[in-house]
Design an enzyme around this catalytic site. Structure first.
Site, PDB file in Angstrom:
ATOM      1  N   GLY A 169       8.716   3.272 -28.192  1.00 40.16           N
ATOM      2  CA  GLY A 169       9.976   1.438 -28.271  1.00 40.16           C
ATOM      3  C   GLY A 169       9.325   0.279 -29.440  1.00 40.16           C
TER       4      GLY A 169
ATOM      5  NE  ARG B 123      16.032  -3.185 -28.849  1.00 38.34           N
ATOM      6  CZ  ARG B 123      16.714  -2.774 -27.450  1.00 38.34           C
ATOM      7  NH1 ARG B 123      15.973  -4.070 -27.343  1.00 38.34           N
ATOM      8  NH2 ARG B 123      17.028  -2.241 -27.591  1.00 38.34           N
TER       9      ARG B 123
ATOM     10  CG  ASN C 285       6.956  -0.522 -24.241  1.00 31.69           C
ATOM     11  OD1 ASN C 285       7.049  -1.270 -24.035  1.00 31.69           O
ATOM     12  ND2 ASN C 285       7.983  -0.297 -25.160  1.00 31.69           N
TER      13      ASN C 285
ATOM     14  CB  SER D  79       8.379  -1.612 -13.543  1.00 36.87           C
ATOM     15  OG  SER D  79       9.553  -2.908 -12.892  1.00 36.87           O
TER      16      SER D  79
ATOM     17  CE1 TYR E 294      13.110   0.221 -15.070  1.00 38.12           C
ATOM     18  CE2 TYR E 294      12.296  -1.260 -13.990  1.00 38.12           C
ATOM     19  CZ  TYR E 294      12.316  -1.164 -15.148  1.00 38.12           C
ATOM     20  OH  TYR E 294      11.038  -1.850 -15.625  1.00 38.12           O
TER      21      TYR E 294
HETATM   22  P1  NDP Z   1      13.709  -3.502 -24.150  1.00 39.82           P
HETATM   23  O1  NDP Z   1      15.011  -2.925 -24.174  1.00 39.82           O
HETATM   24  O2  NDP Z   1      13.555  -5.548 -25.376  1.00 39.82           O
HETATM   25  O3  NDP Z   1      12.936  -2.307 -25.579  1.00 39.82           O
HETATM   26  C1  NDP Z   1      13.542  -1.666 -25.324  1.00 39.82           C
HETATM   27  C2  NDP Z   1      12.357  -0.792 -26.523  1.00 39.82           C
HETATM   28  O4  NDP Z   1      12.861   0.578 -25.984  1.00 39.82           O
HETATM   29  C3  NDP Z   1      13.138  -0.463 -28.023  1.00 39.82           C
HETATM   30  O5  NDP Z   1      12.783  -0.676 -28.933  1.00 39.82           O
HETATM   31  C4  NDP Z   1      13.792   0.622 -28.001  1.00 39.82           C
HETATM   32  O6  NDP Z   1      14.570   0.882 -29.665  1.00 39.82           O
HETATM   33  C5  NDP Z   1      13.566   1.626 -26.195  1.00 39.82           C
HETATM   34  N1  NDP Z   1      13.295   2.445 -26.857  1.00 39.82           N
HETATM   35  C6  NDP Z   1      15.326   2.570 -25.407  1.00 39.82           C
HETATM   36  N2  NDP Z   1      15.590   3.994 -25.290  1.00 39.82           N
HETATM   37  C7  NDP Z   1      14.932   5.045 -25.760  1.00 39.82           C
HETATM   38  C8  NDP Z   1      15.011   5.856 -25.637  1.00 39.82           C
HETATM   39  N3  NDP Z   1      15.961   6.513 -25.346  1.00 39.82           N
HETATM   40  N4  NDP Z   1      13.961   6.660 -27.189  1.00 39.82           N
HETATM   41  C9  NDP Z   1      13.471   5.886 -27.714  1.00 39.82           C
HETATM   42  N5  NDP Z   1      13.191   4.597 -28.068  1.00 39.82           N
HETATM   43  C10 NDP Z   1      13.776   4.643 -26.722  1.00 39.82           C
HETATM   44  O7  NDP Z   1      12.953  -3.277 -23.399  1.00 39.82           O
HETATM   45  P2  NDP Z   1      11.529  -4.557 -22.955  1.00 39.82           P
HETATM   46  O8  NDP Z   1      10.908  -4.808 -23.865  1.00 39.82           O
HETATM   47  O9  NDP Z   1      11.688  -5.209 -21.975  1.00 39.82           O
HETATM   48  O10 NDP Z   1      11.058  -3.649 -21.601  1.00 39.82           O
HETATM   49  C11 NDP Z   1       9.428  -2.678 -22.478  1.00 39.82           C
HETATM   50  C12 NDP Z   1       8.381  -1.423 -21.773  1.00 39.82           C
HETATM   51  O11 NDP Z   1       8.470  -2.023 -20.331  1.00 39.82           O
HETATM   52  C13 NDP Z   1       9.847  -0.984 -20.011  1.00 39.82           C
HETATM   53  O12 NDP Z   1       9.630   1.212 -20.076  1.00 39.82           O
HETATM   54  C14 NDP Z   1      10.785  -1.691 -19.368  1.00 39.82           C
HETATM   55  O13 NDP Z   1      10.602  -0.867 -18.452  1.00 39.82           O
HETATM   56  C15 NDP Z   1       9.035  -2.127 -19.168  1.00 39.82           C
HETATM   57  N6  NDP Z   1       9.412  -2.978 -18.420  1.00 39.82           N
HETATM   58  C16 NDP Z   1       9.977  -4.504 -18.522  1.00 39.82           C
HETATM   59  C17 NDP Z   1       9.566  -5.924 -17.879  1.00 39.82           C
HETATM   60  C18 NDP Z   1      10.832  -6.651 -18.369  1.00 39.82           C
HETATM   61  O14 NDP Z   1      10.702  -8.052 -17.355  1.00 39.82           O
HETATM   62  N7  NDP Z   1      11.111  -6.636 -19.514  1.00 39.82           N
HETATM   63  C19 NDP Z   1       9.658  -5.667 -16.708  1.00 39.82           C
HETATM   64  C20 NDP Z   1       8.728  -4.646 -16.330  1.00 39.82           C
HETATM   65  C21 NDP Z   1       9.102  -3.124 -16.914  1.00 39.82           C
HETATM   66  P3  NDP Z   1      15.767   0.506 -30.005  1.00 39.82           P
HETATM   67  O15 NDP Z   1      15.432  -1.162 -30.639  1.00 39.82           O
HETATM   68  O16 NDP Z   1      15.635   1.243 -30.871  1.00 39.82           O
HETATM   69  O17 NDP Z   1      17.174   0.763 -29.200  1.00 39.82           O
END
Ligand code: NDP
Length: 253
Positions: free
Chosen positions: A13, A16, A92, A144, A157
């Site tokens: 991931g 983004r 991630n 998280s 989640y």
């Molecule tokens: P975003 O939604 O901004 O980005 C998610 C990323 O994961 C993207 O790169 C997306 O790819 C990728 N992704 C989603 N599903 C899949 C999949 N099935 N296989 C491969 N890649 C996948 O999320 P965040 O950056 O906010 O979150 C990153 C991590 O941090 C997550 O695990 C989240 O649970 C955790 N987190 C986030 C918090 C927050 O407040 N943002 C708080 C606590 C934890 P694509 O761009 O191609 O869709």
């Protein structure tokens, strides 16, 4: 001081948000970086091209659905064919959806478990034999605060992220004798695409900010730094730890 030159890091991931910041920081630290995406092909391609202009380390963007074990298998095969090593796994990729427990569809529950937790199993099943052979490796999961204290209307989640914490501790114990350190980072709220919609409610955002001792919500880079620390030799004796990166909003360390 932190130098990952010659290391091979896989960041899931990385197209983004937090994963993107981690990929960038690891690349800046000298690592060869492979990052995955699932839908954001254009963004992933642009990130890889931009990074390549700044260093001679390699960067590869690979489309792989971490929730799909066949995708994970071929992802790992491609990395091994190219580099013959995987030194660091940062898992991630994740999703965050909403649902009251008494109205939640099976699909909503299963999608979250599959993407956030089962993916970690698929990745570790493929990667740990490689790390065992190397007699070294770092596994860093992104959990998280929800995985520690729960989260109403996001029980699926929270359960998936709590599972990540248990997995971290189990693997730390199981894989430590092979020189593999397993830890996780547990962020609180972070400004990414995941939270964009809820933060468009200004009153909600202000409430979150005011309830945080530091009075702001961080950018993804503030999570990437602690992840890099755990991947570095500064953290050699840290294993099975949950590193809270939440500004002090949840004092569970
Ligand atoms: P975003 O939604 O901004 O980005 C998610 C990323 O994961 C993207 O790169 C997306 O790819 C990728 N992704 C989603 N599903 C899949 C999949 N099935 N296989 C491969 N890649 C996948 O999320 P965040 O950056 O906010 O979150 C990153 C991590 O941090 C997550 O695990 C989240 O649970 C955790 N987190 C986030 C918090 C927050 O407040 N943002 C708080 C606590 C934890 P694509 O761009 O191609 O869709």
């Amino acid at each position: 001081m932190i130098n990952l030159s010659g290391k091979v890091a896989l960041v899931t991931g990385g197209s983004r948000g937090i994963g993107r910041a981690i990929a960038q920081l690891f690349y800046d630290a000298g690592a060869n970086v492979v990052f995955t995406y699932i839908t954001s092909k254009n963004e992933a391609t642009k990130i890889a091209e931009k990074l390549r202009q700044t260093s001679t380390s390699e960067v590869l963007a690979i489309r792989a659905d971490c929730a799909n074990k066949e995708d994970v298998r071929s992802l790992v095969q491609s990395i091994v064919e190219r580099f013959d090593a995987i030194d660091i796994l940062v898992h991630n990729a994740g999703i965050w959806t909403e649902g009251a427990i008494d109205a939640m569809e099976d699909e909503t529950w299963h999608d979250t478990m599959q993407t956030n937790l089962n993916s970690a199993f698929y990745l570790c099943r493929e990667i740990t034999p490689i790390m065992k052979k190397q007699k070294s490796g770092r596994i860093i999961f992104i959990s998280s605060t929800a995985g520690q204290r729960g989260e109403a209307y996001h029980s699926h989640y929270a359960a998936s992220k709590g599972g990540i914490i248990s997995l971290t501790k189990s693997l730390a114990d199981e894989l430590g004798p092979f020189g593999i350190r397993t830890n996780c980072v547990a962020p609180g709220w972070v400004r990414t695409g995941m939270t964009e919609e809820v933060f468009s409610d200004v009153a909600f955002l202000q409430n979150i900010e005011q309830n945080n001792p530091l009075r702001y919500i961080p950018q993804p880079e503030e999570i990437a730094g602690p992840v890099l620390f755990l991947a570095s030799d500064l953290a050699l004796y840290i294993n099975g730890e949950v590193l809270n990166v939440n500004g002090g909003s949840v004092l569970c360390g």
